[in-house]
Design a protein around this motif. Structure first.
Motif, PDB file in Angstrom:
ATOM      1  N   TYR A   1       0.368  22.758   3.760  1.00 48.40           N
ATOM      2  CA  TYR A   1       0.435  22.127   5.074  1.00 48.40           C
ATOM      3  C   TYR A   1       0.148  20.643   4.926  1.00 48.40           C
ATOM      4  O   TYR A   1      -0.841  20.246   4.305  1.00 48.40           O
TER       5      TYR A   1
ATOM      6  N   LEU B   1      -7.910  20.838   1.522  1.00 49.18           N
ATOM      7  CA  LEU B   1      -8.578  22.130   1.629  1.00 49.18           C
ATOM      8  C   LEU B   1      -7.729  23.162   0.907  1.00 49.18           C
ATOM      9  O   LEU B   1      -6.549  23.352   1.235  1.00 49.18           O
ATOM     10  N   TYR B   2      -8.303  23.832  -0.090  1.00 47.61           N
ATOM     11  CA  TYR B   2      -7.646  24.938  -0.779  1.00 47.61           C
ATOM     12  C   TYR B   2      -8.110  26.221  -0.108  1.00 47.61           C
ATOM     13  O   TYR B   2      -9.307  26.525  -0.108  1.00 47.61           O
ATOM     14  N   LEU B   3      -7.166  26.970   0.465  1.00 44.31           N
ATOM     15  CA  LEU B   3      -7.478  28.085   1.352  1.00 44.31           C
ATOM     16  C   LEU B   3      -6.847  29.372   0.805  1.00 44.31           C
ATOM     17  O   LEU B   3      -5.620  29.481   0.713  1.00 44.31           O
TER      18      LEU B   3
ATOM     19  N   TRP C   1      -1.859  33.065   5.421  1.00 45.51           N
ATOM     20  CA  TRP C   1      -2.602  32.090   6.209  1.00 45.51           C
ATOM     21  C   TRP C   1      -1.702  31.308   7.166  1.00 45.51           C
ATOM     22  O   TRP C   1      -2.152  30.834   8.211  1.00 45.51           O
TER      23      TRP C   1
ATOM     24  N   ALA D   1      -2.755  29.104  10.388  1.00 47.56           N
ATOM     25  CA  ALA D   1      -3.516  27.949   9.904  1.00 47.56           C
ATOM     26  C   ALA D   1      -2.907  26.624  10.333  1.00 47.56           C
ATOM     27  O   ALA D   1      -3.629  25.689  10.710  1.00 47.56           O
ATOM     28  N   ASN D   2      -1.588  26.507  10.277  1.00 45.61           N
ATOM     29  CA  ASN D   2      -0.963  25.230  10.625  1.00 45.61           C
ATOM     30  C   ASN D   2      -1.121  24.910  12.102  1.00 45.61           C
ATOM     31  O   ASN D   2      -1.327  23.737  12.474  1.00 45.61           O
TER      32      ASN D   2
ATOM     33  N   MET E   1      -4.708  23.789  12.698  1.00 49.69           N
ATOM     34  CA  MET E   1      -4.891  22.405  12.266  1.00 49.69           C
ATOM     35  C   MET E   1      -4.208  21.428  13.225  1.00 49.69           C
ATOM     36  O   MET E   1      -4.782  20.384  13.571  1.00 49.69           O
TER      37      MET E   1
ATOM     38  N   VAL F   1      -3.608  21.263   3.534  1.00 48.19           N
ATOM     39  CA  VAL F   1      -4.147  22.604   3.353  1.00 48.19           C
ATOM     40  C   VAL F   1      -3.231  23.327   2.366  1.00 48.19           C
ATOM     41  O   VAL F   1      -2.052  23.540   2.651  1.00 48.19           O
TER      42      VAL F   1
ATOM     43  N   LEU G   1     -11.779  29.398  10.379  1.00 49.77           N
ATOM     44  CA  LEU G   1     -11.058  28.185  10.003  1.00 49.77           C
ATOM     45  C   LEU G   1     -11.167  27.137  11.102  1.00 49.77           C
ATOM     46  O   LEU G   1     -11.383  25.948  10.823  1.00 49.77           O
TER      47      LEU G   1
ATOM     48  N   ALA H   1     -12.992  23.731   9.639  1.00 50.84           N
ATOM     49  CA  ALA H   1     -12.176  22.544   9.382  1.00 50.84           C
ATOM     50  C   ALA H   1     -12.791  21.265   9.968  1.00 50.84           C
ATOM     51  O   ALA H   1     -12.759  20.210   9.290  1.00 50.84           O
TER      52      ALA H   1
END
Length: 414
Positions: free
Chosen positions: A199, A214-216, A227, A233-234, A237, A251, A405, A409
């Motif tokens: 991301y 960030l490594y997720l 994710w 996740a995107n 964020m 990410v 998350l 974040a």
């Protein structure tokens, strides 16, 4: 670099898995705005089937054309997705809360066959905001919802994906980042061909600035794409950045599973091939091909369940590589593994506070990993390690991991 990235739709098409042309965001899982009022006639002369369909009352209707079927059921996360029953029946006997992320719980939908051969069923109560995986079981055979192009993949199956708006993970009218599928060769795994998803925040392609990373990492049953599909996740964020609650960051969502297997759930980082892959292949690739700062102060590592153990193993064994660690629903499973870690890493434990700007740990009240995590936290705290903890309602489920998350974040790279 951009020639090696293929933009990801936040939900992948069943024909699969990637639409290989750039875009800034993806087609969305089905929402109320996408669904017409009722099925009509289809192009082939048969009934038109709309599924899933979110009603004005928040309940969701599922449909599938299966005229020859004798039984149809709906399973998956959806069975743990309903808002609480305001008048629950008295329990017959004590029982642990069903793990929605594992597809447990009382069925949320009862399907019935119509005269036109279309089976349909509506949830008994509204579905909570978030992303929910589901499949149909037709006469014992599990199938995706063919009327819903939004899917997500696990280690063992493809599932349809329903996104219900109304929380921090919803799709909003804000600037959107891009999720790209990245293919690379992992030299540490014998030149294995690997994939990860990255991301980049809104405006990254047109800018020149450098960003923290960030490594997720996903959990044991899932994949690198999880994710950015069920994990949302995107979108999480995007919304945090629009509200100026988080620092713009990359990410990176890799695959925690490796072709050579290994022992991913022990406390010995050297037994998990992903340890070397992350440090020797993934991080160097990201820092060579993206605008990052390439320092420990600008690296964070987080993961859920299996990925949480990998976060502990990699982040603590390689102290000084990451300044931020966030563990979700995890902890070494056996007392033997825990004691082995305390012994082999004894010299580093007193250095955690100085080396880490954030050491965060979250779990659900009924989480299957709760006891394991608390055992490690108690041991670390007894040695003076500072850990920020968070216990939430629910269990070992994606609705908790999305929440974590969203809360973690904003704490990064401050």
């Amino acid at each position: 670099m951009h020639g090696r990235r293929v933009a990801l739709t936040a939900s992948l098409f069943l024909s699969l898995f990637i639409a290989a042309r750039p875009h800034t965001q993806a087609p969305q899982p089905a929402t109320a705005a996408q669904a017409p009022a009722a099925p009509a006639q289809g192009r082939g002369g048969g009934p038109s089937v709309v599924s899933p369909q979110i009603g004005s009352d928040g309940r969701v209707t599922f449909r599938i054309l299966a005229p020859n079927a004798t039984t149809v059921t709906v399973g998956g996360d959806i069975n743990g997705s309903l808002v609480p029953d305001p008048n629950p029946p008295a329990p017959q006997s004590p029982a642990p809360e069903p793990q929605a992320g594992r597809g447990g719980g009382t069925p949320a939908v009862t399907m019935a066959k119509g005269e036109n051969g279309v089976w349909s069923g509506t949830t008994s109560r509204p579905v909570r905001p978030g992303a929910w995986r589901y499949t149909f079981t037709v006469d014992g055979v599990s199938v995706v919802d063919s009327r819903n192009v939004s899917v997500t993949t696990s280690q063992t199956q493809v599932q349809s994906l329903l996104a219900v708006p109304g929380d921090f993970s919803e799709t909003r009218d804000v600037p959107h980042g891009t999720v790209g599928l990245v293919r690379y060769t992992a030299n540490s795994l014998g030149k294995a061909r690997r994939e990860m998803y990255v991301y980049t925040p809104p405006g990254y392609e047109k800018g020149t600035g450098r960003f923290p990373v960030l490594y997720l990492i996903h959990g044991g049953g899932d994949t690198a794409v999880s994710w950015s599909t069920v994990g949302r996740a995107n979108y999480i964020m995007d919304n945090l950045l629009a509200e100026k609650k988080a620092v713009p960051m990359l990410v990176v969502m890799p695959s925690g599973w490796t072709p050579s297997g290994g022992q991913v759930m022990t406390s010995d980082a050297t037994k998990d091939p992903f340890n070397d892959e992350l440090l020797k292949d993934i991080i160097p690739f990201v820092e060579a091909n993206y605008r990052t700062t390439g320092t420990a102060d600008n690296r964070a590592l987080s993961g859920l369940s299996m990925g949480g153990i990998q976060t502990l193993n990699i982040g603590l064994h390689n102290l000084g590589t990451f300044r931020y660690l966030a563990v979700m629903s995890s902890g070494w499973i056996s007392e033997k593994d825990r004691e082995s870690f305390y012994s082999t890493e004894a010299a580093k434990i007193p250095k955690y506070n100085a080396a880490l700007k954030l050491f965060w740990w979250g779990w659900g009240e009924t989480d299957i990993a709760r006891a394991n995590g608390l055992a490690v936290i108690e041991k670390f705290k007894s040695q003076g390690v500072k850990i920020e903890t968070r216990e939430t309602p629910g269990g070992h489920t994606w609705d908790n991991w999305r929440l974590y998350l969203n809360e973690v974040a904003p704490k990064l790279f401050r």
